[in-house]
Motif scaffolding. Structure first.
Motif, short mmCIF file in Angstrom:
data_model
loop_
_atom_site.label_atom_id
_atom_site.label_comp_id
_atom_site.label_asym_id
_atom_site.label_seq_id
_atom_site.Cartn_x
_atom_site.Cartn_y
_atom_site.Cartn_z
N ASN A 143 0.83 -1.21 0.00
CA ASN A 143 0.00 0.00 0.00
C ASN A 143 0.86 1.26 0.00
O ASN A 143 2.05 1.22 0.38
CB ASN A 143 -0.92 0.05 1.23
CG ASN A 143 -2.10 -0.89 1.09
OD1 ASN A 143 -2.42 -1.35 -0.01
ND2 ASN A 143 -2.75 -1.20 2.20
N VAL A 144 0.29 2.39 -0.40
CA VAL A 144 0.96 3.68 -0.31
C VAL A 144 0.87 4.15 1.14
O VAL A 144 -0.22 4.20 1.73
CB VAL A 144 0.30 4.72 -1.24
CG1 VAL A 144 0.97 6.07 -1.07
CG2 VAL A 144 0.39 4.27 -2.69
N ALA A 145 2.01 4.46 1.73
CA ALA A 145 2.07 4.83 3.15
C ALA A 145 2.73 6.19 3.30
O ALA A 145 3.51 6.62 2.46
CB ALA A 145 2.83 3.77 3.95
N VAL A 146 2.42 6.87 4.42
CA VAL A 146 3.00 8.16 4.74
C VAL A 146 4.03 7.98 5.86
O VAL A 146 3.73 7.35 6.89
CB VAL A 146 1.92 9.17 5.19
CG1 VAL A 146 2.56 10.50 5.59
CG2 VAL A 146 0.89 9.38 4.08
N TYR A 147 5.23 8.51 5.64
CA TYR A 147 6.29 8.49 6.65
C TYR A 147 6.66 9.93 7.00
O TYR A 147 6.63 10.83 6.15
CB TYR A 147 7.54 7.78 6.12
CG TYR A 147 7.47 6.27 6.19
CD1 TYR A 147 8.22 5.57 7.14
CD2 TYR A 147 6.67 5.55 5.33
CE1 TYR A 147 8.18 4.19 7.21
CE2 TYR A 147 6.61 4.16 5.39
CZ TYR A 147 7.37 3.49 6.33
OH TYR A 147 7.32 2.13 6.40
N ARG A 148 7.02 10.17 8.24
CA ARG A 148 7.60 11.45 8.65
C ARG A 148 9.12 11.37 8.54
O ARG A 148 9.71 10.33 8.82
CB ARG A 148 7.22 11.80 10.09
CG ARG A 148 5.75 12.12 10.28
CD ARG A 148 5.46 12.48 11.73
NE ARG A 148 4.05 12.74 11.96
CZ ARG A 148 3.47 13.94 11.85
NH1 ARG A 148 4.22 14.99 11.53
NH2 ARG A 148 2.18 14.10 12.07
N GLY A 149 9.76 12.49 8.17
CA GLY A 149 11.21 12.54 8.07
C GLY A 149 11.68 12.53 6.64
O GLY A 149 10.99 12.99 5.73
N MET A 150 12.89 11.99 6.41
CA MET A 150 13.51 11.98 5.10
C MET A 150 13.70 10.54 4.63
O MET A 150 14.05 9.67 5.43
CB MET A 150 14.88 12.68 5.15
CG MET A 150 14.83 14.12 5.63
SD MET A 150 14.06 15.22 4.44
CE MET A 150 15.34 15.27 3.18
N PRO A 151 13.48 10.26 3.33
CA PRO A 151 13.65 8.90 2.84
C PRO A 151 15.11 8.49 2.77
O PRO A 151 16.02 9.33 2.79
CB PRO A 151 13.03 8.96 1.43
CG PRO A 151 13.17 10.39 1.02
CD PRO A 151 13.02 11.19 2.28
N GLY A 152 15.35 7.17 2.70
CA GLY A 152 16.71 6.66 2.52
C GLY A 152 17.41 6.37 3.84
O GLY A 152 16.88 6.58 4.94
N GLU A 153 18.65 5.88 3.72
CA GLU A 153 19.49 5.56 4.87
C GLU A 153 20.82 6.26 4.76
O GLU A 153 21.29 6.57 3.67
CB GLU A 153 19.72 4.05 4.97
CG GLU A 153 18.48 3.23 5.26
CD GLU A 153 18.81 1.76 5.46
OE1 GLU A 153 19.99 1.39 5.25
OE2 GLU A 153 17.91 0.99 5.81
N ILE A 154 21.43 6.53 5.91
CA ILE A 154 22.76 7.12 5.96
C ILE A 154 23.58 6.29 6.92
O ILE A 154 23.28 6.24 8.11
CB ILE A 154 22.71 8.58 6.43
CG1 ILE A 154 21.79 9.41 5.51
CG2 ILE A 154 24.10 9.18 6.47
CD1 ILE A 154 21.49 10.77 6.03
#
Length: 413
Positions: A301-312
């Motif tokens: 499903n399409v989901a909403v996340y808070r913050g920034m995508p990806g990993e560091i």
């Protein structure tokens, strides 16, 4: 340094070390003053387009340029260039508080550092950076503007955006939010490539095909910058126009590899946190991460996340907020690249903006399904509706007959 209101600047690289360049800024045909500022200070090049009216926009852009030049690194480094842009943002905010310029003034900022084959670009707002590679023009930056959001959501086309009444509305600028971060782009360039930095007075008046042909045709960078500005003026000159053209030295190596830089966010945030403490807004960067959001795919499903995508370095700077209920496989009727962009994370300014974008998608999907529904299905649906109506009518008649019969028996009694 070459800064605001300078009509042009020319340079020649020192034997294979620095690029040649040219620049021009012009008031245009409509405005009564020039709010654009620029810097030509190799290896640093920058354009700032001020906002806020007379004695404000030009003040904001000039303060931003001066602060950028004072804090820029000596070599192309994404973290250090980002810190210089953050310092410029805080300088504009402090100036407004101290009564320099006007409250609410702001500016865009697009800055580039180029040494040899290495190019780093930092951007806030809708001033742009382009790269000409092997005769093909490629836009490096993404506008922080209402039009860019509408185009990406499929609500309008790029052609419609050029004449939209809200085409000047930008969604990110220096001078308003102390936690504002620039987008950072890092890439390798090749011998013969050409860099263009410009305000929207050029990109908004001259389409990409004419930009490309002019950059290809006019070989001298100073004459090319002047020719580009002249094209914008010939098209109406509705805004201030600024252009910087930089040629990559012929001894540069490697092939262009453009990608939005995702790395080292933690180092930038640490530096911003330090600066924010100095100006009395220490929690700004973390508040920014909690406020910003992105759309991605989760469990189909399409989901909403808070913050920034990806990993560091194996760390994430985001957390799940909620499921939108829209299946990732049910995106027919949307632009073809939406599913691909979901995999990377579609960044928006807030959770509310994410939900609004999903609602727009759902409406577009529903309209698409209706427009492509088979005629036979529509006939079946109509027949089913008629059968249901007939059945209801028959039941109503039977009920009426029963009531009449009861009444007659009562009268007889």
């Amino acid at each position: 340094m070459a800064a605001a209101k300078r009509a042009g600047a020319r340079g020649r690289h020192a034997k294979g070390a620095m690029p040649s360049y040219g620049s021009r800024t012009d008031i245009g045909l409509v405005r009564d003053h020039n709010e654009d500022s620029l810097a030509v200070n190799p290896p640093l090049y920058a354009v700032a387009d001020g906002m806020g009216g007379h004695a404000a926009g030009e003040v904001a852009s000039e303060i931003a340029i001066q602060t950028l030049v004072a804090n820029a690194p000596e070599t192309p480094d994404g973290d250090d260039l980002a810190r210089a842009v953050v310092a410029a943002n805080h300088a504009v905010i402090r100036a407004a508080i101290e009564g320099i310029g006007r409250k609410g003034m702001g500016t865009t900022m697009t800055a580039a550092m180029l040494v040899g084959k290495r190019l780093v670009v930092a951007q806030v707002g809708d001033s742009r950076a382009y790269l000409m590679h092997e005769g093909s023009l490629q836009r490096i930056t993404r506008d922080h503007s209402l039009m860019a959001d509408l185009i990406e959501s499929g609500q309008i086309t790029a052609e419609e955006a050029r004449v939209h009444p809200q085409r000047s509305v930008i969604t990110r600028a220096l001078g308003s939010d102390p936690s504002t971060l620039p987008d950072i782009y890092e890439m390798n360039v090749a011998a013969g490539d050409r860099l263009l930095l410009c305000s929207d007075g050029l990109s908004g008046m001259v389409d990409d095909s004419l930009l490309e042909s002019t950059l290809e045709r006019v070989k001298d960078p100073q004459r090319c910058a002047a020719a580009l500005v002249n094209e914008a003026i010939s098209a109406g000159g509705h805004d201030n126009v600024t252009a910087i053209v930089v040629d990559v030295p012929t001894n540069a190596e490697a092939v262009i590899k453009k990608q939005t830089r995702k790395g080292r966010l933690a180092a930038i945030l640490a530096a911003i946190a330090f600066v924010l403490v100095l100006v009395g807004v220490g929690a700004g960067s973390m508040a920014y991460l909690d406020h910003t959001a992105f759309l991605t795919e989760k469990d189909g499903n399409v989901a909403v996340y808070r913050g920034m995508p990806g990993e560091i370095a194996g760390l994430t700077f985001s957390h799940f907020d909620h499921d939108t209920g829209l299946a990732a496989d049910d995106l027919e009727g949307l632009p073809a690249n939406v599913r691909e962009r979901l995999a990377e994370g579609i960044k928006v300014d807030s959770v509310a903006d994410a939900d609004a974008l999903v609602e727009t998608w759902k409406e577009q999907i529903e309209q698409y399904k209706k427009s492509t529904a088979p005629a036979s299905k529509k006939l079946t649906d109509d027949a089913d509706a008629q059968d249901a109506a007939s059945s209801d009518a028959a039941k109503a008649a039977e009920s009426a007959d029963g009531e009449n019969s009861d009444t007659e028996e009562g009268d007889a009694a």
